[in-house]
Design a protein around this motif. Structure first.
Motif, PDB file in Angstrom:
ATOM      1  N   LEU A   1       0.824  -1.211   0.000  1.00 34.41           N
ATOM      2  CA  LEU A   1       0.000   0.000   0.000  1.00 34.41           C
ATOM      3  C   LEU A   1       0.857   1.259   0.000  1.00 34.41           C
ATOM      4  CD1 LEU A   1      -2.892  -1.000   2.431  1.00 34.41           C
ATOM      5  CD2 LEU A   1      -3.076  -0.562  -0.028  1.00 34.41           C
ATOM      6  N   LYS A   2       2.132   1.119   0.375  1.00 29.44           N
ATOM      7  CA  LYS A   2       3.037   2.262   0.326  1.00 29.44           C
ATOM      8  C   LYS A   2       3.287   2.712  -1.117  1.00 29.44           C
ATOM      9  CE  LYS A   2       5.458   0.956   4.588  1.00 29.44           C
ATOM     10  NZ  LYS A   2       4.917   2.049   5.396  1.00 29.44           N
ATOM     11  N   ARG A   3       2.956   1.863  -2.088  1.00 24.22           N
ATOM     12  CA  ARG A   3       3.113   2.222  -3.490  1.00 24.22           C
ATOM     13  C   ARG A   3       1.947   3.093  -3.972  1.00 24.22           C
ATOM     14  NH1 ARG A   3       6.864  -1.640  -5.385  1.00 24.22           N
ATOM     15  NH2 ARG A   3       6.948  -3.539  -4.123  1.00 24.22           N
ATOM     16  N   PHE A   4       0.877   3.170  -3.179  1.00 22.29           N
ATOM     17  CA  PHE A   4      -0.316   3.910  -3.561  1.00 22.29           C
ATOM     18  C   PHE A   4      -0.250   5.346  -3.029  1.00 22.29           C
ATOM     19  CE2 PHE A   4      -1.287  -0.304  -4.385  1.00 22.29           C
ATOM     20  CZ  PHE A   4      -2.595  -0.532  -4.795  1.00 22.29           C
ATOM     21  N   VAL A   5      -1.150   6.190  -3.494  1.00 19.38           N
ATOM     22  CA  VAL A   5      -1.265   7.572  -3.000  1.00 19.38           C
ATOM     23  C   VAL A   5      -2.448   7.647  -2.049  1.00 19.38           C
ATOM     24  CG1 VAL A   5      -1.769   9.958  -3.645  1.00 19.38           C
ATOM     25  CG2 VAL A   5      -0.240   8.578  -5.066  1.00 19.38           C
ATOM     26  N   ARG A   6      -2.216   8.146  -0.845  1.00 17.51           N
ATOM     27  CA  ARG A   6      -3.291   8.268   0.152  1.00 17.51           C
ATOM     28  C   ARG A   6      -4.163   9.481  -0.157  1.00 17.51           C
ATOM     29  NH1 ARG A   6      -2.415   6.448   5.698  1.00 17.51           N
ATOM     30  NH2 ARG A   6      -3.142   8.528   6.274  1.00 17.51           N
ATOM     31  N   VAL A   7      -5.457   9.269  -0.174  1.00 15.88           N
ATOM     32  CA  VAL A   7      -6.385  10.379  -0.409  1.00 15.88           C
ATOM     33  C   VAL A   7      -6.282  11.405   0.715  1.00 15.88           C
ATOM     34  CG1 VAL A   7      -8.831  11.010  -0.620  1.00 15.88           C
ATOM     35  CG2 VAL A   7      -7.946   8.984  -1.792  1.00 15.88           C
ATOM     36  N   ASP A   8      -6.009  10.951   1.934  1.00 16.54           N
ATOM     37  CA  ASP A   8      -5.860  11.894   3.053  1.00 16.54           C
ATOM     38  C   ASP A   8      -4.741  12.898   2.786  1.00 16.54           C
ATOM     39  OD1 ASP A   8      -7.870  10.617   4.390  1.00 16.54           O
ATOM     40  OD2 ASP A   8      -6.571   9.522   5.776  1.00 16.54           O
ATOM     41  N   ASP A   9      -3.670  12.451   2.139  1.00 11.81           N
ATOM     42  CA  ASP A   9      -2.570  13.365   1.823  1.00 11.81           C
ATOM     43  C   ASP A   9      -3.008  14.408   0.792  1.00 11.81           C
ATOM     44  OD1 ASP A   9      -0.925  11.982   3.547  1.00 11.81           O
ATOM     45  OD2 ASP A   9      -0.076  10.702   1.978  1.00 11.81           O
ATOM     46  N   ILE A  10      -3.822  13.978  -0.181  1.00 15.17           N
ATOM     47  CA  ILE A  10      -4.333  14.926  -1.179  1.00 15.17           C
ATOM     48  C   ILE A  10      -5.230  15.960  -0.516  1.00 15.17           C
ATOM     49  CG2 ILE A  10      -5.734  15.160  -3.261  1.00 15.17           C
ATOM     50  CD1 ILE A  10      -3.042  13.836  -3.748  1.00 15.17           C
ATOM     51  N   VAL A  11      -6.081  15.512   0.404  1.00 15.70           N
ATOM     52  CA  VAL A  11      -6.970  16.445   1.118  1.00 15.70           C
ATOM     53  C   VAL A  11      -6.137  17.475   1.880  1.00 15.70           C
ATOM     54  CG1 VAL A  11      -8.703  16.655   2.951  1.00 15.70           C
ATOM     55  CG2 VAL A  11      -8.866  14.802   1.278  1.00 15.70           C
ATOM     56  N   ASN A  12      -5.066  17.021   2.519  1.00 15.52           N
ATOM     57  CA  ASN A  12      -4.192  17.961   3.251  1.00 15.52           C
ATOM     58  C   ASN A  12      -3.543  18.964   2.302  1.00 15.52           C
ATOM     59  OD1 ASN A  12      -4.726  16.739   5.708  1.00 15.52           O
ATOM     60  ND2 ASN A  12      -2.976  15.353   5.579  1.00 15.52           N
ATOM     61  N   ASP A  13      -3.129  18.509   1.128  1.00 14.45           N
ATOM     62  CA  ASP A  13      -2.536  19.425   0.147  1.00 14.45           C
ATOM     63  C   ASP A  13      -3.559  20.466  -0.311  1.00 14.45           C
ATOM     64  OD1 ASP A  13      -0.183  18.004   0.294  1.00 14.45           O
ATOM     65  OD2 ASP A  13      -0.599  16.790  -1.478  1.00 14.45           O
ATOM     66  N   LEU A  14      -4.792  20.028  -0.521  1.00 19.31           N
ATOM     67  CA  LEU A  14      -5.845  20.946  -0.963  1.00 19.31           C
ATOM     68  C   LEU A  14      -6.101  22.046   0.058  1.00 19.31           C
ATOM     69  CD1 LEU A  14      -8.451  18.427  -2.429  1.00 19.31           C
ATOM     70  CD2 LEU A  14      -7.287  20.212  -3.722  1.00 19.31           C
ATOM     71  N   GLN A  15      -5.938  21.723   1.331  1.00 22.67           N
ATOM     72  CA  GLN A  15      -6.261  22.699   2.376  1.00 22.67           C
ATOM     73  C   GLN A  15      -5.357  23.927   2.367  1.00 22.67           C
ATOM     74  OE1 GLN A  15      -9.215  22.235   4.019  1.00 22.67           O
ATOM     75  NE2 GLN A  15      -9.099  20.609   2.476  1.00 22.67           N
ATOM     76  N   GLN A  16      -4.265  23.866   1.600  1.00 18.95           N
ATOM     77  CA  GLN A  16      -3.373  25.019   1.531  1.00 18.95           C
ATOM     78  C   GLN A  16      -3.960  26.159   0.685  1.00 18.95           C
ATOM     79  OE1 GLN A  16       1.039  23.855   1.343  1.00 18.95           O
ATOM     80  NE2 GLN A  16       0.035  22.128   0.333  1.00 18.95           N
ATOM     81  N   ALA A  17      -4.902  25.834  -0.206  1.00 12.58           N
ATOM     82  CA  ALA A  17      -5.515  26.870  -1.037  1.00 12.58           C
ATOM     83  C   ALA A  17      -6.337  27.809  -0.162  1.00 12.58           C
ATOM     84  CB  ALA A  17      -6.399  26.236  -2.114  1.00 12.58           C
ATOM     85  N   LYS A  18      -6.403  29.080  -0.541  1.00 15.12           N
ATOM     86  CA  LYS A  18      -6.970  30.105   0.336  1.00 15.12           C
ATOM     87  C   LYS A  18      -8.489  30.095   0.401  1.00 15.12           C
ATOM     88  CE  LYS A  18      -3.099  33.261  -0.600  1.00 15.12           C
ATOM     89  NZ  LYS A  18      -2.440  32.399  -1.615  1.00 15.12           N
ATOM     90  N   ASN A  19      -9.169  29.903  -0.744  1.00 17.25           N
ATOM     91  CA  ASN A  19     -10.615  30.127  -0.772  1.00 17.25           C
ATOM     92  C   ASN A  19     -11.458  28.874  -0.951  1.00 17.25           C
ATOM     93  OD1 ASN A  19     -10.244  32.876  -0.482  1.00 17.25           O
ATOM     94  ND2 ASN A  19     -10.265  33.292  -2.671  1.00 17.25           N
ATOM     95  N   LEU A  20     -11.130  28.040  -1.913  1.00 19.02           N
ATOM     96  CA  LEU A  20     -11.990  26.894  -2.225  1.00 19.02           C
ATOM     97  C   LEU A  20     -11.131  25.708  -2.612  1.00 19.02           C
ATOM     98  CD1 LEU A  20     -14.949  25.872  -2.745  1.00 19.02           C
ATOM     99  CD2 LEU A  20     -14.607  26.524  -5.135  1.00 19.02           C
ATOM    100  N   ARG A  21     -11.545  24.513  -2.098  1.00 12.95           N
ATOM    101  CA  ARG A  21     -10.826  23.279  -2.419  1.00 12.95           C
ATOM    102  C   ARG A  21     -11.840  22.248  -2.906  1.00 12.95           C
ATOM    103  NH1 ARG A  21     -10.419  25.594   3.161  1.00 12.95           N
ATOM    104  NH2 ARG A  21      -8.541  26.876   2.978  1.00 12.95           N
ATOM    105  N   ILE A  22     -11.492  21.533  -3.958  1.00 10.82           N
ATOM    106  CA  ILE A  22     -12.414  20.568  -4.549  1.00 10.82           C
ATOM    107  C   ILE A  22     -11.680  19.248  -4.775  1.00 10.82           C
ATOM    108  CG2 ILE A  22     -13.946  20.060  -6.492  1.00 10.82           C
ATOM    109  CD1 ILE A  22     -14.118  23.079  -7.008  1.00 10.82           C
ATOM    110  N   LEU A  23     -12.268  18.162  -4.259  1.00 13.07           N
ATOM    111  CA  LEU A  23     -11.733  16.813  -4.443  1.00 13.07           C
ATOM    112  C   LEU A  23     -12.756  15.998  -5.226  1.00 13.07           C
ATOM    113  CD1 LEU A  23      -9.661  14.514  -3.729  1.00 13.07           C
ATOM    114  CD2 LEU A  23     -11.095  14.064  -1.725  1.00 13.07           C
ATOM    115  N   VAL A  24     -12.365  15.505  -6.401  1.00  9.58           N
ATOM    116  CA  VAL A  24     -13.262  14.723  -7.261  1.00  9.58           C
ATOM    117  C   VAL A  24     -12.607  13.375  -7.535  1.00  9.58           C
ATOM    118  CG1 VAL A  24     -14.428  14.589  -9.491  1.00  9.58           C
ATOM    119  CG2 VAL A  24     -14.180  16.800  -8.349  1.00  9.58           C
TER     120      VAL A  24
END
Length: 444
Positions: free
Chosen positions: A125-148
């Motif tokens: 599973l270490k070869r995969f990308v964790r969705v939680d990490d993507i959510v954390n990256d999105l939170q850096q944006a100032k106004n709006l974050r979208i995960l699809v």
């Protein structure tokens, strides 16, 4: 004269609307990461993700996003793109992540799967990308974050993990629910714990609905509700997207305003500056790019900073009209073309030059080349409009590892896009993904 006056009036009104949209969003930077993984090595391949990613990336660019795009990404390439996205999101007002491909949940954690990943046991599973990490990256944006995530397909590799996992481990169908943090929209192609269809057309059912609605001038929450409703109806009420919204105020990707904020306390109006809005109006005129738009700018701001630029653009457009092919002439570029690709050294990948032939028929370009000894193939396709500006799609399989990014195994599938500009007998372009390459087109 009356008809001409009406046309000018409509152009002026369109320009005014664009001008107004630029003013509140002058600092609005939008970034997106779009990934489509379908050419899996160790599990079932998916036909649609590459098409989904190409079409979504094009749609988001039309909505003002700077797009990082990846198709059929191996583990290292996927990690590289997510790192680049994290850096871009930290400087953005709006950040969007879109993924189409295989994914799975394990002990309540969602994982996205690169095309070269294997899954013999939990360590893989270490070869995969964790969705939680993507959510954390999105939170850096100032106004709006979208995960699809259009990735709730059944993953056959999950069965391998079930056989090797401990009794306490939980491996469910589809993906586990993700609650949207504040200022975030989370949209899955179907409900948590369920699987979705890949679809039989060019795009999956979810992405078909996404492409239909994402460019509409509606409030963003309504856009995603319409997407969910379309998928539910088109699937015969068997597939209902999971949607979680936690946004304050209203946001329009393609509407008259960007973010709605609370009005500031009233202040005494300062003395009017006749050039105060010149920059915003110039950006609107430049985005339209017509002589009428630049003439409107000159009429409003003849003594301001961008007046000379507007005059220069008008003159350049007049010259271009003299030299350009007739509008709508789709056969201007028809004929045989020689294509030369030059790629510089990139990381461990050696540079190379490659030549191939292309044919343009009714504006449609097709080039194809193969080297049977090395399993190296390449095909380039795209439509060239009358103005010559286009984005081409390239697909193929890799040759010797020394010339490929991350030294991929020969015969590995790859894909990328090319931004190109054609004149009557020449053209040039650049590769958009993974490594720098230039393209030269010469008509025979």
């Amino acid at each position: 004269m009356r008809a001409a006056s009406g046309i000018l009036r409509r152009i002026s009104l369109t320009l005014l609307a664009l001008w107004l949209s630029f003013v509140p969003a002058s600092a609005d930077r939008r970034v997106a990461l779009v990934i489509g993984n379908g050419a899996y090595v160790s599990t079932a391949q998916l036909a649609n993700p590459s098409h989904d990613a190409e079409d979504v990336a094009a749609s988001l660019r039309r909505s003002g996003f700077e797009v990082l795009q990846g198709i059929d990404l191996r583990q290292a390439d996927m990690q590289d793109l997510t790192i680049r996205f994290a850096r871009a999101a930290s400087q953005a007002d709006v950040a969007l992540f879109y993924y189409s491909g295989h994914a799975m949940q394990y002990n309540g954690v969602n994982y996205l799967m690169p095309v070269d990943a294997v899954l013999a046991d939990e360590a893989d599973l270490k070869r995969f990308v964790r969705v939680d990490d993507i959510v954390n990256d999105l939170q850096q944006a100032k106004n709006l974050r979208i995960l699809v995530l259009d990735s709730c397909r059944d993953n056959p590799l999950a069965e391998n993990l079930k056989r090797s996992a401990t009794r306490a481990a939980s491996i469910g169908r589809g993906l586990s629910k993700v609650e949207a943090p504040r200022g975030t929209i989370v949209s899955f192609s179907t409900q948590s714990g369920q699987t979705a269809a890949d679809g039989s057309g060019r795009n999956s059912p979810y992405t078909t609905a996404f492409l239909k609605h994402i460019e509409e001038p509606q409030e963003i929450g309504d856009v995603f509700r319409d997407i969910s409703s379309d998928v539910y109806d088109s699937s015969g009420k068997t597939q209902l997207p999971e949607l979680s919204l936690s946004i304050i105020g209203k946001f329009y990707l393609n509407g008259p305003v960007s973010v709605t904020v609370a009005p500031a306390a009233p202040q005494a109006a300062p003395k009017a500056d006749p050039c105060a809005s010149a920059e915003a109006h110039w950006k609107a005129a430049d985005s339209i790019g017509t002589a009428a738009a630049f003439e409107d700018h000159l009429a409003r701001f003849s003594n301001c900073s961008f007046a000379s630029l507007a005059k220069g653009r008008i003159e350049a457009l007049k010259q271009k009209m003299v030299l350009a092919p007739a509008a709508g002439d789709s056969k201007t570029f028809d004929g045989k073309w020689d294509v030369t690709i030059s790629c510089t050294n990139s990381g461990k990948a050696l540079g190379y030059t490659r030549s191939l032939s292309a044919t343009v028929t009714n504006g449609a370009l097709h080039a194809e080349d193969s080297e049977p000894r090395t399993n190296n193939t390449l095909a380039i396709d795209g439509q060239i409009p009358a103005d010559g500006k286009t984005t081409l799609s390239a697909r193929g399989t890799t040759g010797p590892s020394a010339y490929t990014v991350n030294n991929a195994v020969p015969g590995s599938p790859y894909a990328y896009t090319i931004d190109a500009q054609f004149e009557r007998t020449r053209g040039s372009g650049k590769r958009n993904e993974l490594r720098p390459c230039s393209f030269t087109f010469v008509k025979r």
